[in-house]
Design a protein around this motif. Structure first.
Motif, PDB file in Angstrom:
ATOM      1  N   SER A  39       0.830  -1.223   0.072  1.00  0.00           N
ATOM      2  CA  SER A  39       0.050  -0.170   0.157  1.00  0.00           C
ATOM      3  C   SER A  39       0.675   1.306  -0.046  1.00  0.00           C
ATOM      4  O   SER A  39       0.326   2.367  -0.253  1.00  0.00           O
ATOM      5  N   GLY A  40       2.017   1.258   0.468  1.00  0.00           N
ATOM      6  CA  GLY A  40       2.823   2.451   0.306  1.00  0.00           C
ATOM      7  C   GLY A  40       4.281   2.287   1.254  1.00  0.00           C
ATOM      8  O   GLY A  40       4.316   1.409   2.158  1.00  0.00           O
ATOM      9  N   ALA A  41       5.143   2.900   0.744  1.00  0.00           N
ATOM     10  CA  ALA A  41       6.519   3.082   1.200  1.00  0.00           C
ATOM     11  C   ALA A  41       6.789   4.580   1.827  1.00  0.00           C
ATOM     12  O   ALA A  41       6.478   5.487   1.053  1.00  0.00           O
ATOM     13  N   PHE A  42       6.665   4.879   2.996  1.00  0.00           N
ATOM     14  CA  PHE A  42       6.759   6.262   3.507  1.00  0.00           C
ATOM     15  C   PHE A  42       8.035   6.881   4.023  1.00  0.00           C
ATOM     16  O   PHE A  42       8.096   8.030   4.168  1.00  0.00           O
ATOM     17  N   GLY A  43       9.177   5.964   4.117  1.00  0.00           N
ATOM     18  CA  GLY A  43      10.546   6.518   4.359  1.00  0.00           C
ATOM     19  C   GLY A  43      11.557   5.729   4.169  1.00  0.00           C
ATOM     20  O   GLY A  43      11.352   4.419   3.653  1.00  0.00           O
ATOM     21  N   ILE A  44      12.676   6.216   4.485  1.00  0.00           N
ATOM     22  CA  ILE A  44      14.076   5.306   4.168  1.00  0.00           C
ATOM     23  C   ILE A  44      14.972   5.965   4.840  1.00  0.00           C
ATOM     24  O   ILE A  44      15.238   7.018   5.280  1.00  0.00           O
ATOM     25  N   ASN A  45      15.762   4.816   5.585  1.00  0.00           N
ATOM     26  CA  ASN A  45      16.883   4.941   6.148  1.00  0.00           C
ATOM     27  C   ASN A  45      18.360   4.238   5.499  1.00  0.00           C
ATOM     28  O   ASN A  45      18.225   3.050   4.964  1.00  0.00           O
ATOM     29  N   GLN A  46      19.272   4.944   5.674  1.00  0.00           N
ATOM     30  CA  GLN A  46      20.693   4.171   5.212  1.00  0.00           C
ATOM     31  C   GLN A  46      21.588   3.809   6.361  1.00  0.00           C
ATOM     32  O   GLN A  46      21.875   4.951   6.978  1.00  0.00           O
ATOM     33  N   GLY A  55       7.119   1.468   5.582  1.00  0.00           N
ATOM     34  CA  GLY A  55       5.471   1.811   5.420  1.00  0.00           C
ATOM     35  C   GLY A  55       4.555   0.773   5.889  1.00  0.00           C
ATOM     36  O   GLY A  55       4.547   0.419   7.001  1.00  0.00           O
ATOM     37  N   SER A  56       3.826   0.484   4.952  1.00  0.00           N
ATOM     38  CA  SER A  56       2.565  -0.714   5.141  1.00  0.00           C
ATOM     39  C   SER A  56       2.549  -1.479   3.966  1.00  0.00           C
ATOM     40  O   SER A  56       2.793  -1.090   2.855  1.00  0.00           O
ATOM     41  N   SER A  61      -3.322 -12.680   3.209  1.00  0.00           N
ATOM     42  CA  SER A  61      -4.866 -12.515   3.382  1.00  0.00           C
ATOM     43  C   SER A  61      -5.503 -11.417   3.020  1.00  0.00           C
ATOM     44  O   SER A  61      -6.535 -11.147   3.117  1.00  0.00           O
ATOM     45  N   GLY A  62      -4.452 -10.137   2.667  1.00  0.00           N
ATOM     46  CA  GLY A  62      -5.149  -8.804   2.344  1.00  0.00           C
ATOM     47  C   GLY A  62      -5.164  -7.919   3.372  1.00  0.00           C
ATOM     48  O   GLY A  62      -5.577  -6.881   3.112  1.00  0.00           O
ATOM     49  N   LEU A  63      -4.550  -8.199   4.700  1.00  0.00           N
ATOM     50  CA  LEU A  63      -4.747  -7.543   5.721  1.00  0.00           C
ATOM     51  C   LEU A  63      -3.492  -6.166   5.823  1.00  0.00           C
ATOM     52  O   LEU A  63      -2.346  -6.678   5.056  1.00  0.00           O
ATOM     53  N   SER A  64      -3.719  -5.216   6.028  1.00  0.00           N
ATOM     54  CA  SER A  64      -2.434  -4.097   5.645  1.00  0.00           C
ATOM     55  C   SER A  64      -1.627  -4.210   7.265  1.00  0.00           C
ATOM     56  O   SER A  64      -2.238  -3.855   8.243  1.00  0.00           O
ATOM     57  N   LEU A  65      -0.453  -4.340   7.220  1.00  0.00           N
ATOM     58  CA  LEU A  65       0.295  -4.655   7.993  1.00  0.00           C
ATOM     59  C   LEU A  65       1.690  -3.632   8.162  1.00  0.00           C
ATOM     60  O   LEU A  65       2.136  -3.104   7.125  1.00  0.00           O
ATOM     61  N   PRO A  66       2.232  -3.167   9.182  1.00  0.00           N
ATOM     62  CA  PRO A  66       3.149  -2.441   9.272  1.00  0.00           C
ATOM     63  C   PRO A  66       4.398  -3.146   9.060  1.00  0.00           C
ATOM     64  O   PRO A  66       4.546  -4.298   9.383  1.00  0.00           O
ATOM     65  N   SER A  67       5.344  -2.568   8.132  1.00  0.00           N
ATOM     66  CA  SER A  67       6.348  -3.483   7.253  1.00  0.00           C
ATOM     67  C   SER A  67       7.504  -2.761   7.177  1.00  0.00           C
ATOM     68  O   SER A  67       7.647  -1.492   7.064  1.00  0.00           O
ATOM     69  N   GLY A  85      -2.023  -1.120  10.066  1.00  0.00           N
ATOM     70  CA  GLY A  85      -0.889  -0.407  10.836  1.00  0.00           C
ATOM     71  C   GLY A  85       0.136   0.074   9.759  1.00  0.00           C
ATOM     72  O   GLY A  85       0.159  -0.488   8.346  1.00  0.00           O
ATOM     73  N   VAL A  86       0.879   0.828   9.993  1.00  0.00           N
ATOM     74  CA  VAL A  86       1.822   1.643   9.416  1.00  0.00           C
ATOM     75  C   VAL A  86       3.120   2.089  10.221  1.00  0.00           C
ATOM     76  O   VAL A  86       2.945   2.489  11.053  1.00  0.00           O
ATOM     77  N   VAL A  87       4.072   1.854   9.380  1.00  0.00           N
ATOM     78  CA  VAL A  87       5.559   2.326  10.209  1.00  0.00           C
ATOM     79  C   VAL A  87       5.846   3.739   9.537  1.00  0.00           C
ATOM     80  O   VAL A  87       5.833   3.894   8.114  1.00  0.00           O
ATOM     81  N   ARG A  88       6.091   4.828  10.255  1.00  0.00           N
ATOM     82  CA  ARG A  88       6.472   6.147   9.786  1.00  0.00           C
ATOM     83  C   ARG A  88       7.720   6.775  10.227  1.00  0.00           C
ATOM     84  O   ARG A  88       7.868   7.745   9.758  1.00  0.00           O
TER      85      ARG A  88
END
Length: 181
Positions: A39-46, A55-56, A61-67, A85-88
């Motif tokens: 569903s999306g990538a919201f940030g990036i760290n090196q 992001g998420s 199964s189609g559930l949106s999970l923090p990833s 959930g989502v990681v920001r």
């Protein structure tokens, strides 16, 4: 393609046709695919030789999970029974991830593989999400009432930002120049 994050190396993250991507200034992209589509990538760290995209994403199964995608490999983070959930945000040492699960502010200790809710000053779960975290674990984010809050490891609950700085005004915090504040 929609870029929503950029790191010190000029790499951006976002999503394209529901797939997360990493892009560089030359215009090439690397799609990071989940079992279905992300569903999306919201940030990036090196961090050292590792690239973290957060992001998420949808599980099988189609559930949106923090990833987290670490060097292109997708992992879902534990949610203590939560679904959406989502990681920001991600600390500069790669230990802490922060965001929201089912609308509640949450943080993950990636070293221990645990996820926790953070409570408001009255001991209630707070609707909102963290947006930044330092390597020391200091976290900041938005509260349901439109205000901002901060949390430090060892605190039992969120403090409003102004109260946090009044309380910890004389406390020493480790801060690296590469960290956002």
């Amino acid at each position: 393609q929609f870029g929503v994050g950029v790191n010190d190396f000029g790499m951006v993250t976002g999503y394209d046709q529901n797939q997360a991507f990493i892009g560089n200034p030359s215009g090439s992209t690397i799609l990071q695919q989940s079992p279905l589509n992300t569903s999306g990538a919201f940030g990036i760290n090196q961090i050292g030789s590792n690239t973290y995209v957060f992001g998420s994403a949808y599980d099988a199964s189609g559930l949106s999970l923090p990833s987290l995608w670490i060097n292109g490999v997708l992992s879902f983070l534990p949610t203590n029974g939560g679904i959406d959930g989502v990681v920001r945000g991600l600390s500069s040492n790669g230990r802490y991830a922060v965001g929201a699960v089912d609308g509640y502010m949450s943080y993950w200790d990636l070293t221990l593989g645990t996820q926790s809710y953070v409570l408001d000053p009255l001991g209630n779960q707070v609707d909102g999400f963290f947006t930044s975290v330092l390597s020391s674990g200091l976290m900041a984010g938005n509260l349901a009432n439109g205000g901002t809050g901060m949390w430090f490891p060892g605190m039992s609950s969120i403090m409003p930002t102004n109260q946090f700085f009044q309380t910890y005004l004389n406390r020493n915090l480790t801060y690296a120049p590469t960290e956002t504040w």
